[in-house]
Design a protein around this motif. Structure first.
Motif, mmCIF file in Angstrom:
data_model
loop_
_atom_site.group_PDB
_atom_site.id
_atom_site.type_symbol
_atom_site.label_atom_id
_atom_site.label_comp_id
_atom_site.label_asym_id
_atom_site.label_seq_id
_atom_site.Cartn_x
_atom_site.Cartn_y
_atom_site.Cartn_z
ATOM 1 N N ARG A 147 -7.431 -3.879 -2.082
ATOM 2 C CA ARG A 147 -6.840 -3.446 -0.874
ATOM 3 C C ARG A 147 -6.963 -4.839 -0.250
ATOM 4 O O ARG A 147 -5.796 -5.024 0.739
ATOM 5 C CB ARG A 147 -7.690 -2.138 -0.079
ATOM 6 C CG ARG A 147 -7.326 -0.802 -0.976
ATOM 7 C CD ARG A 147 -7.257 0.273 -0.174
ATOM 8 N NE ARG A 147 -6.067 0.564 0.679
ATOM 9 C CZ ARG A 147 -5.131 0.797 0.355
ATOM 10 N NH1 ARG A 147 -5.108 1.448 -1.020
ATOM 11 N NH2 ARG A 147 -3.963 1.032 1.067
ATOM 12 N N ALA B 292 -1.134 2.497 -10.205
ATOM 13 C CA ALA B 292 -1.095 1.975 -8.695
ATOM 14 C C ALA B 292 -1.919 2.952 -7.803
ATOM 15 O O ALA B 292 -2.848 2.128 -7.025
ATOM 16 C CB ALA B 292 0.130 1.841 -7.984
ATOM 17 N N SER B 293 -1.631 4.037 -7.955
ATOM 18 C CA SER B 293 -2.538 5.108 -7.165
ATOM 19 C C SER B 293 -4.127 4.980 -7.485
ATOM 20 O O SER B 293 -5.114 4.910 -6.533
ATOM 21 C CB SER B 293 -2.098 6.556 -7.394
ATOM 22 O OG SER B 293 -2.901 7.313 -6.460
ATOM 23 N N LYS C 43 10.670 8.383 1.906
ATOM 24 C CA LYS C 43 10.534 7.107 2.642
ATOM 25 C C LYS C 43 11.158 5.864 2.176
ATOM 26 O O LYS C 43 11.496 4.957 3.245
ATOM 27 C CB LYS C 43 9.006 7.062 2.401
ATOM 28 C CG LYS C 43 8.218 6.258 3.259
ATOM 29 C CD LYS C 43 6.616 6.310 3.250
ATOM 30 C CE LYS C 43 6.149 6.536 1.787
ATOM 31 N NZ LYS C 43 5.064 5.381 1.163
HETATM 32 O O1 DC Z 1 4.606 4.242 -2.503
HETATM 33 P P1 DC Z 1 4.791 3.980 -3.756
HETATM 34 O O2 DC Z 1 4.760 5.351 -4.839
HETATM 35 O O3 DC Z 1 5.339 2.912 -4.411
HETATM 36 O O4 DC Z 1 2.870 3.789 -4.215
HETATM 37 C C1 DC Z 1 2.368 3.758 -5.300
HETATM 38 C C2 DC Z 1 0.905 3.783 -5.025
HETATM 39 O O5 DC Z 1 0.402 2.745 -4.233
HETATM 40 C C3 DC Z 1 0.582 4.868 -4.060
HETATM 41 O O6 DC Z 1 0.293 6.263 -4.985
HETATM 42 C C4 DC Z 1 -0.713 4.623 -3.266
HETATM 43 C C5 DC Z 1 -0.813 3.120 -3.304
HETATM 44 N N1 DC Z 1 -0.710 2.340 -1.945
HETATM 45 C C6 DC Z 1 -1.478 2.238 -1.110
HETATM 46 O O7 DC Z 1 -2.392 2.869 -1.281
HETATM 47 N N2 DC Z 1 -1.118 1.926 -0.010
HETATM 48 C C7 DC Z 1 0.146 1.334 0.352
HETATM 49 N N3 DC Z 1 0.497 0.874 1.603
HETATM 50 C C8 DC Z 1 0.945 1.489 -0.567
HETATM 51 C C9 DC Z 1 0.917 2.188 -1.771
#
Ligand code: DC
Length: 234
Positions: free
Chosen positions: A111, A101-102, A23
């Protein structure tokens, strides 16, 4: 003859999908192909996570204080996002920051604040140029009304293999495909089953399974799809 003035200058493309489906590479290249700009919303969640780790924050209250204090802007020249005025670059790409982050992304106020920033940034840019917004909840929550929505996915084994290859290329030795598969599963479960803005396919999205496609093919497919709908035959 197609009039030049009919070409809309700016529009928003929403791209969602699980981690490791290609992605981010696809989104970056699509933004380039459209001569637009990428908004990597995962990097914003990672930015919050980075400061959470750095400051040793451990409660929801602290996470919220951190996210409220962060500024997001753009280094126009470098095309890089600045978080508190700094390009955090590779510091955001560690496994530790990804997992954090998750975790922090599960909190409503975190959020809400980030969603607000995302809408503001993308709308301002999209007045002039195409903006590709990449994340987990872009087509469902952040921009539910945009015309262009894609959901980029791939077979779990393919995703794990790609990640494995990438880590090996970067010189990481002590990893196994199995451990990555497991990590992906955990992260997917956390992202898809959370109460708020879970990862899911937006109803009106075009699903792109990249398992057997090259990045360049995916980008070309999306670009064609957008142009066919953006500049319909007169
Ligand atoms: O795409 P990434 O791996 O960089 O995202 C890291 C974390 O951020 C992902 O596990 C969930 C969160 N995330 C989210 O909740 N909403 C988004 N729009 C983007 C990322």
């Amino acid at each position: 003859v197609r009039g030049k003035s009919k070409k809309p200058k700016g529009f928003i493309v929403a791209i969602d999908g699980p981690s490791g489906a290609g992605k981010s590479t696809v989104s970056r290249q699509l933004a380039e192909a459209l001569e637009g700009r990428l908004l990597d919303t995962g990097a914003m969640y990672r930015g919050v996570a980075y400061f959470v780790i750095q400051q040793g924050a451990m409660s929801e209250h602290e996470y919220v204080e951190i996210v409220k204090g962060i500024s997001f802007s753009m280094d126009e020249k470098a095309g890089a996002m600045l978080i508190n005025g700094e390009d955090l670059g590779a510091k955001l790409r560690t496994e530790e920051v990804g997992l954090m982050a998750s975790l922090v992304s599960q909190f409503e106020e975190v959020r809400t604040v980030l969603t607000r920033h995302q809408r503001t940034l993308a709308r301002v840019w999209a007045k002039k140029i195409p903006v590709v917004v990449e994340g987990r909840d872009i087509g469902t929550i952040v921009f539910p009304d945009v015309r262009f929505k894609f959901f980029v996915t791939a077979d779990p084994l393919v995703r794990a293999q790609r990640r494995y290859d990438e880590l090996r290329r970067r010189g990481v030795k002590r990893i196994t495909l199995k451990s990555i598969l497991k990590q992906n599963q955990d992260r997917d479960r956390q992202d898809s089953t959370r109460k708020l803005a879970p990862l899911k396919v937006p109803e009106d999205a075009v699903v792109v399974d990249t398992s057997t496609m090259k990045i360049s093919q995916v980008v070309q497919f999306m670009k064609n799809n957008i142009q066919a709908r953006n500049f319909p035959e007169e």
